[in-house]
Scaffold this motif. Structure first.
Motif, PDB file in Angstrom:
ATOM      1  N   GLY A 178      14.923  47.150  10.179  1.00 17.36           N
ATOM      2  CA  GLY A 178      16.376  47.112  10.296  1.00 17.36           C
ATOM      3  C   GLY A 178      16.811  47.129  11.741  1.00 17.36           C
ATOM      4  O   GLY A 178      15.991  47.329  12.658  1.00 17.36           O
ATOM      5  N   CYS A 179      18.091  46.913  11.957  1.00 15.42           N
ATOM      6  CA  CYS A 179      18.646  47.014  13.302  1.00 15.42           C
ATOM      7  C   CYS A 179      18.809  48.493  13.647  1.00 15.42           C
ATOM      8  O   CYS A 179      19.363  49.264  12.871  1.00 15.42           O
ATOM      9  CB  CYS A 179      19.997  46.312  13.376  1.00 15.42           C
ATOM     10  SG  CYS A 179      19.919  44.550  12.977  1.00 15.42           S
ATOM     11  N   TYR A 180      18.320  48.864  14.813  1.00 17.34           N
ATOM     12  CA  TYR A 180      18.415  50.255  15.263  1.00 17.34           C
ATOM     13  C   TYR A 180      19.808  50.500  15.847  1.00 17.34           C
ATOM     14  O   TYR A 180      20.569  49.558  16.089  1.00 17.34           O
ATOM     15  CB  TYR A 180      17.313  50.511  16.300  1.00 17.34           C
ATOM     16  CG  TYR A 180      17.191  51.935  16.775  1.00 17.34           C
ATOM     17  CD1 TYR A 180      16.981  52.967  15.874  1.00 17.34           C
ATOM     18  CD2 TYR A 180      17.275  52.241  18.139  1.00 17.34           C
ATOM     19  CE1 TYR A 180      16.855  54.278  16.313  1.00 17.34           C
ATOM     20  CE2 TYR A 180      17.142  53.535  18.590  1.00 17.34           C
ATOM     21  CZ  TYR A 180      16.944  54.556  17.675  1.00 17.34           C
ATOM     22  OH  TYR A 180      16.828  55.844  18.109  1.00 17.34           O
ATOM     23  N   VAL A 181      20.125  51.764  16.087  1.00 19.75           N
ATOM     24  CA  VAL A 181      21.467  52.102  16.558  1.00 19.75           C
ATOM     25  C   VAL A 181      21.669  51.783  18.041  1.00 19.75           C
ATOM     26  O   VAL A 181      22.805  51.761  18.508  1.00 19.75           O
ATOM     27  CB  VAL A 181      21.799  53.583  16.278  1.00 19.75           C
ATOM     28  CG1 VAL A 181      21.887  53.837  14.781  1.00 19.75           C
ATOM     29  CG2 VAL A 181      20.764  54.514  16.912  1.00 19.75           C
ATOM     30  N   MET A 182      20.586  51.570  18.773  1.00 18.16           N
ATOM     31  CA  MET A 182      20.704  51.133  20.161  1.00 18.16           C
ATOM     32  C   MET A 182      20.538  49.627  20.212  1.00 18.16           C
ATOM     33  O   MET A 182      19.725  49.049  19.480  1.00 18.16           O
ATOM     34  CB  MET A 182      19.651  51.813  21.032  1.00 18.16           C
ATOM     35  CG  MET A 182      19.743  53.341  21.046  1.00 18.16           C
ATOM     36  SD  MET A 182      21.271  53.977  21.750  1.00 18.16           S
ATOM     37  CE  MET A 182      20.862  53.950  23.491  1.00 18.16           C
TER      38      MET A 182
END
Length: 498
Positions: free
Chosen positions: A284-288
């Motif tokens: 998934g896309c990370y928060v950074m």
């Protein structure tokens, strides 16, 4: 200067007030996340949760001498669960809990329609009843209220929509819907068309931790929170919590503990290989920005302690004391303790990778009329660690790296027995971050950094647990001689996942 961080968790919801720049936890309001349980089905009461949040926000605003010192509100939450609303912002029930298995048929239909390989290459995840698309399809099929659908979003997005009037979700939570192209960072038109969904009902996808909009006047009037202060979504709780540990790419793993437990690794790109697809590892896309998460989860962790406390007719506090007593005995008596220890495979809510199955059941082997509460408790905690060991070995084998540093957040940091078992069974340095609310703090740090309220992160204090040779050898032998054979037997009886 203050920031409010809301962490909507599976078991509890926490509303935390942090004072900047040191992120001192000034106050926390905690309440049970409202659930409606009917047999195997679990719905969340979104309206009740919202009412409790409004009371919590008012309490925090009243605590601060000058409410204008509250500069930002950020929200993180569990993944997958979605909330549907009509054009008058009324919730369209049910809000199906992420772990509810009733949507297994829809998960099978998604896989049959799109193919598991194509789906994984686009979304980074396998078709599973946990994910948001299956809940959307189930409600469309079974609930007349679906015809009133105006917008849907994840739980954190629902809270933000009530605060601001804007329907949104962030990269990391969009990655858990089974509708999001994680490499292009946009909703996937082909999946939406395949299931005849209306793109106008989809939330806007935003950068994790960045301002979405300001607090509405009607919310300000009720809570005392200043109108117009910025609001953000910090994302999936495990990902948001990792920010508080300063997790480094590739060389470290986050072990996030709560109701569930997971191992999170971050990298510059997702791993969309056939091997990871077969093991049901989630990307998934990370928060950074410009980084990705590689994530495997165990459906039970903290929930196992609730289960065993009921089984033993003890409070959670009494179980915690019992764990501490076992820890004191552990170093000197490990060989005798392991000899008495049964095999406990903790699949209370199904299993995680490498064989993921919502229908997998608990198996306990080796109990005798001489077995004690201590033997059973030790075997359960060891079983949770053996489950993580299997997942860690998948990461090491197929990512080509040896992982010897694991950062731990959540309830496990209060349990020395659990942490030492992790160190000895995972054969790694365990770094425990004893933060009262690690997810909420990580979310606050992320949003404060992206909003320009701070320009650096202060390193928190930690406790380090290292592997003990004697314990490591004894547990390694138990793993190979007993745990794995019983695990394989159980898998053959149940079948290879769903």
């Amino acid at each position: 200067m203050y920031i409010i961080s809301i962490d909507a968790g599976t078991t509890n919801t926490k509303v935390c007030l942090y004072q900047l720049p040191d992120f001192q936890l000034t106050e926390v309001v905690k309440f049970k996340t409202p659930q409606i349980v009917n047999g195997t089905e679990t719905n969340l009461d979104s309206e009740d949760l919202w009412e409790k949040l409004m009371l919590a926000l008012k309490k925090l605003a009243d605590i601060v001498e000058d409410s204008e010192e509250i500069k930002h509100i950020t929200v993180s939450s569990f993944g997958q669960t979605i909330v549907l609303q009509d054009d008058k912002e009324r919730v369209i029930p049910p809000t199906i809990a992420w772990f509810d298995p009733r949507t297994k048929t829809e998960a099978e239909e998604v896989e049959d329609c799109l193919g598991d390989k194509t789906l994984y290459e686009i979304t980074g995840i396998n078709s599973h009843s946990n994910h948001s698309l299956t809940k959307l399809l189930w409600i469309k099929r079974h609930e007349e209220g679906f015809r009133r659908l105006h917008t849907w979003t994840c739980m954190s997005g629902f809270i933000v929509s009530r605060l601001t009037g804007v329907s949104a979700t962030d990269w990391s939570l969009a990655s858990r819907t089974m509708l999001y192209d994680i490499t292009k960072k946009e909703w996937n038109d082909s999946i939406i068309a395949a299931f005849n969904l209306d793109i106008t009902s989809f939330p806007k996808v935003v950068e994790s931790g960045m301002k979405i909009a300001g607090v509405r006047k009607d919310i300000s009037d009720v809570t005392g929170i200043k109108e117009g202060i910025s609001v953000s979504i910090s994302g999936h709780d495990h990902m948001a919590g990792s920010v508080s540990t300063g997790l480094k790419q590739k060389t470290e793993i986050l072990n996030s503990t709560g109701t569930t437990e997971g191992l999170l690794l971050i990298d510059e790109k997702p791993n969309l290989s056939d091997i990871f697809r077969e093991f049901l590892i989630s990307n998934g896309c990370y928060v950074m920005e410009s980084t990705y998460s590689i994530y495997g989860s165990m459906p039970t962790a903290g929930q196992s302690f609730s289960w065993i406390s009921n089984l033993l007719n003890k409070s959670l506090g009494e179980v915690a004391v019992q764990c501490e007593m076992l820890y004191q005995e552990y170093e000197n008596s490990i060989n005798e303790m392991v000899k008495r220890m049964p095999v406990f495979i903790p699949h209370l809510r199904g299993s995680g990778p490498p064989i993921r199955s919502t229908s997998s059941k608990v198996m306990i082997y080796g109990l005798t009329d001489q077995s004690t509460d201590n033997d059973l408790l030790l075997s359960m905690v060891a079983g949770l660690s053996f489950e993580l060991k299997q997942l860690k070995e998948v990461y090491e084998q197929y990512l080509g790296s040896e992982i010897n540093r694991i950062k731990v957040i959540g309830p496990a940091v209060k349990n020395s027995l659990w942490l030492q078992l992790k160190a000895d069974i995972l054969q790694a340095e365990i770094i425990a971050y004893d933060e009262e609310e690690a997810v909420a703090k990580g979310a606050a740090m992320l949003s404060a950094y992206k909003e320009g309220l701070i320009n650096s992160f202060k390193e928190p204090s930690v406790t380090v647990y290292t592997s003990k040779k004697k314990s490591m050898e004894s547990l390694q032998n138990f793993y190979h001689d007993f745990y794995l054979p019983v695990y394989k037997l159980k898998s053959s009886l149940e079948g290879q996942g769903d």
